[in-house]
Design a protein around this motif. Sequence first.
Motif, PDB file in Angstrom:
ATOM      1  N   SER A 100       0.816  -1.222   0.000  1.00 32.59           N
ATOM      2  CA  SER A 100       0.000   0.000   0.000  1.00 32.59           C
ATOM      3  C   SER A 100       0.845   1.266   0.000  1.00 32.59           C
ATOM      4  O   SER A 100       0.344   2.356  -0.292  1.00 32.59           O
ATOM      5  N   GLY A 101       2.132   1.149   0.309  1.00 34.39           N
ATOM      6  CA  GLY A 101       3.009   2.309   0.189  1.00 34.39           C
ATOM      7  C   GLY A 101       3.066   2.833  -1.233  1.00 34.39           C
ATOM      8  O   GLY A 101       3.317   4.021  -1.466  1.00 34.39           O
ATOM      9  N   THR A 102       2.822   1.944  -2.209  1.00 35.20           N
ATOM     10  CA  THR A 102       2.784   2.364  -3.610  1.00 35.20           C
ATOM     11  C   THR A 102       1.686   3.395  -3.842  1.00 35.20           C
ATOM     12  O   THR A 102       1.831   4.298  -4.673  1.00 35.20           O
ATOM     13  N   LEU A 103       0.600   3.292  -3.097  1.00 35.90           N
ATOM     14  CA  LEU A 103      -0.485   4.270  -3.218  1.00 35.90           C
ATOM     15  C   LEU A 103      -0.008   5.653  -2.803  1.00 35.90           C
ATOM     16  O   LEU A 103      -0.404   6.656  -3.406  1.00 35.90           O
ATOM     17  N   LEU A 104       0.854   5.721  -1.807  1.00 38.44           N
ATOM     18  CA  LEU A 104       1.411   7.010  -1.392  1.00 38.44           C
ATOM     19  C   LEU A 104       2.266   7.614  -2.501  1.00 38.44           C
ATOM     20  O   LEU A 104       2.186   8.814  -2.769  1.00 38.44           O
ATOM     21  N   MET A 105       3.081   6.788  -3.146  1.00 37.06           N
ATOM     22  CA  MET A 105       3.877   7.299  -4.260  1.00 37.06           C
ATOM     23  C   MET A 105       2.985   7.814  -5.381  1.00 37.06           C
ATOM     24  O   MET A 105       3.280   8.837  -6.007  1.00 37.06           O
ATOM     25  N   ALA A 106       1.881   7.106  -5.626  1.00 37.73           N
ATOM     26  CA  ALA A 106       0.943   7.543  -6.659  1.00 37.73           C
ATOM     27  C   ALA A 106       0.318   8.882  -6.296  1.00 37.73           C
ATOM     28  O   ALA A 106       0.229   9.790  -7.130  1.00 37.73           O
ATOM     29  N   ARG A 107      -0.114   9.019  -5.054  1.00 39.15           N
ATOM     30  CA  ARG A 107      -0.755  10.261  -4.608  1.00 39.15           C
ATOM     31  C   ARG A 107       0.216  11.438  -4.626  1.00 39.15           C
ATOM     32  O   ARG A 107      -0.181  12.582  -4.805  1.00 39.15           O
ATOM     33  N   LEU A 108       1.496  11.151  -4.445  1.00 33.69           N
ATOM     34  CA  LEU A 108       2.516  12.198  -4.492  1.00 33.69           C
ATOM     35  C   LEU A 108       2.928  12.534  -5.925  1.00 33.69           C
ATOM     36  O   LEU A 108       3.779  13.397  -6.142  1.00 33.69           O
ATOM     37  N   GLY A 109       2.339  11.845  -6.896  1.00 28.94           N
ATOM     38  CA  GLY A 109       2.624  12.133  -8.300  1.00 28.94           C
ATOM     39  C   GLY A 109       3.969  11.623  -8.768  1.00 28.94           C
ATOM     40  O   GLY A 109       4.497  12.094  -9.783  1.00 28.94           O
ATOM     41  N   LEU A 110       4.510  10.631  -8.079  1.00 25.74           N
ATOM     42  CA  LEU A 110       5.845  10.149  -8.416  1.00 25.74           C
ATOM     43  C   LEU A 110       5.848   9.092  -9.504  1.00 25.74           C
ATOM     44  O   LEU A 110       6.865   8.886 -10.169  1.00 25.74           O
ATOM     45  N   ILE A 111       4.728   8.377  -9.677  1.00 25.26           N
ATOM     46  CA  ILE A 111       4.704   7.268 -10.640  1.00 25.26           C
ATOM     47  C   ILE A 111       3.546   7.414 -11.623  1.00 25.26           C
ATOM     48  O   ILE A 111       2.948   6.422 -12.040  1.00 25.26           O
ATOM     49  N   ASP A 112       3.243   8.628 -12.022  1.00 22.73           N
ATOM     50  CA  ASP A 112       2.091   8.894 -12.884  1.00 22.73           C
ATOM     51  C   ASP A 112       2.041   8.025 -14.131  1.00 22.73           C
ATOM     52  O   ASP A 112       0.993   7.495 -14.494  1.00 22.73           O
ATOM     53  N   LYS A 113       3.174   7.857 -14.806  1.00 25.71           N
ATOM     54  CA  LYS A 113       3.179   7.140 -16.078  1.00 25.71           C
ATOM     55  C   LYS A 113       3.986   5.851 -16.024  1.00 25.71           C
ATOM     56  O   LYS A 113       4.284   5.259 -17.058  1.00 25.71           O
ATOM     57  N   LEU A 114       4.314   5.415 -14.831  1.00 25.95           N
ATOM     58  CA  LEU A 114       5.118   4.209 -14.685  1.00 25.95           C
ATOM     59  C   LEU A 114       4.265   3.048 -14.194  1.00 25.95           C
ATOM     60  O   LEU A 114       3.369   3.234 -13.383  1.00 25.95           O
ATOM     61  N   PRO A 115       4.544   1.830 -14.649  1.00 26.09           N
ATOM     62  CA  PRO A 115       3.887   0.663 -14.054  1.00 26.09           C
ATOM     63  C   PRO A 115       4.429   0.461 -12.647  1.00 26.09           C
ATOM     64  O   PRO A 115       5.534   0.917 -12.328  1.00 26.09           O
ATOM     65  N   ALA A 116       3.669  -0.226 -11.808  1.00 29.98           N
ATOM     66  CA  ALA A 116       4.082  -0.374 -10.419  1.00 29.98           C
ATOM     67  C   ALA A 116       3.690  -1.741  -9.878  1.00 29.98           C
ATOM     68  O   ALA A 116       2.846  -2.438 -10.433  1.00 29.98           O
ATOM     69  N   CYS A 117       4.308  -2.095  -8.762  1.00 28.54           N
ATOM     70  CA  CYS A 117       3.974  -3.332  -8.052  1.00 28.54           C
ATOM     71  C   CYS A 117       3.295  -2.979  -6.734  1.00 28.54           C
ATOM     72  O   CYS A 117       3.614  -1.967  -6.113  1.00 28.54           O
ATOM     73  N   THR A 118       2.389  -3.833  -6.312  1.00 24.10           N
ATOM     74  CA  THR A 118       1.724  -3.661  -5.030  1.00 24.10           C
ATOM     75  C   THR A 118       1.116  -4.998  -4.636  1.00 24.10           C
ATOM     76  O   THR A 118       1.297  -6.003  -5.336  1.00 24.10           O
ATOM     77  N   ASP A 119       0.401  -5.034  -3.519  1.00 21.46           N
ATOM     78  CA  ASP A 119      -0.265  -6.261  -3.102  1.00 21.46           C
ATOM     79  C   ASP A 119      -1.667  -6.326  -3.707  1.00 21.46           C
ATOM     80  O   ASP A 119      -2.183  -5.338  -4.241  1.00 21.46           O
ATOM     81  N   GLN A 120      -2.303  -7.480  -3.614  1.00 21.43           N
ATOM     82  CA  GLN A 120      -3.613  -7.673  -4.237  1.00 21.43           C
ATOM     83  C   GLN A 120      -4.695  -6.789  -3.630  1.00 21.43           C
ATOM     84  O   GLN A 120      -5.581  -6.307  -4.331  1.00 21.43           O
ATOM     85  N   ARG A 121      -4.626  -6.551  -2.326  1.00 21.66           N
ATOM     86  CA  ARG A 121      -5.642  -5.712  -1.687  1.00 21.66           C
ATOM     87  C   ARG A 121      -5.556  -4.266  -2.157  1.00 21.66           C
ATOM     88  O   ARG A 121      -6.563  -3.603  -2.359  1.00 21.66           O
ATOM     89  N   THR A 122      -4.338  -3.796  -2.334  1.00 20.28           N
ATOM     90  CA  THR A 122      -4.138  -2.398  -2.724  1.00 20.28           C
ATOM     91  C   THR A 122      -4.291  -2.190  -4.225  1.00 20.28           C
ATOM     92  O   THR A 122      -4.539  -1.069  -4.679  1.00 20.28           O
ATOM     93  N   LYS A 123      -4.161  -3.254  -4.995  1.00 16.18           N
ATOM     94  CA  LYS A 123      -4.170  -3.147  -6.458  1.00 16.18           C
ATOM     95  C   LYS A 123      -5.324  -2.302  -7.009  1.00 16.18           C
ATOM     96  O   LYS A 123      -5.081  -1.393  -7.833  1.00 16.18           O
ATOM     97  N   PRO A 124      -6.579  -2.502  -6.586  1.00 13.20           N
ATOM     98  CA  PRO A 124      -7.668  -1.689  -7.150  1.00 13.20           C
ATOM     99  C   PRO A 124      -7.511  -0.195  -6.865  1.00 13.20           C
ATOM    100  O   PRO A 124      -7.837   0.633  -7.718  1.00 13.20           O
TER     101      PRO A 124
END
Length: 200
Positions: A100-124
């Motif tokens: 779920s830390g990946t969601l924080l990176m997304a919200r901070l605009g760090l991975i706007d156009k990059l693919p990312a890894c996360t867990d199944q619960r956070t994926k949606p």
Amino acid sequence: MKIAIVTFQGFNELDSFIAAGMLNRMQPHGWEACITSPSEQITSMNGVTVRAQQPLEFANQADVVLFGSGVMTRDFANDPELLARLQLNPARQLIGAQCSGTLLMARLGLIDKLPACTDQRTKPWVEQAGIEVLDAPFHASGNLATAGGCLAAQYLASWVMLKRSSETATREALDYVVPVGEKASYTNKLLDTVRPFISG
């Protein structure tokens, strides 16, 4: 090398402690990984309470910033006041997250156009932020990395070591933590997973 292991209330112990423990094996080379939090004390999802070593703003000065996950991460990712306290710069910092830390990176605009890894619960939730989620334990592009699964913390830590140090120093540090009787194979697996992302 100053490393911020960003850790929030309800954190997953495996994420924060594995990364911190592995990276602090590089202390002979002047590295220091610190549990970094907006709270003086933080309690994990399983009731383990620890004292933060650094305040949240330490992440803005750190050479490396790693976001762990936790049961309350989605709440923090939707807190604009908290996010405003983080002024990160991928041009000079290595920045990584898992689950779920990946969601924080997304919200901070760090991975706007990059693919990312996360867990199944956070994926949606990550997909709702417009991020393509990979079915992989680790992915990095330049100075940004994400990992999926609690034990993927070892990939983030190995990536940081190999990205900012030599392979010899990385292998020496990993030698302390990988399972006895599997040292060579385990270390090679870690390095083989992250090595393709080192130069990019």
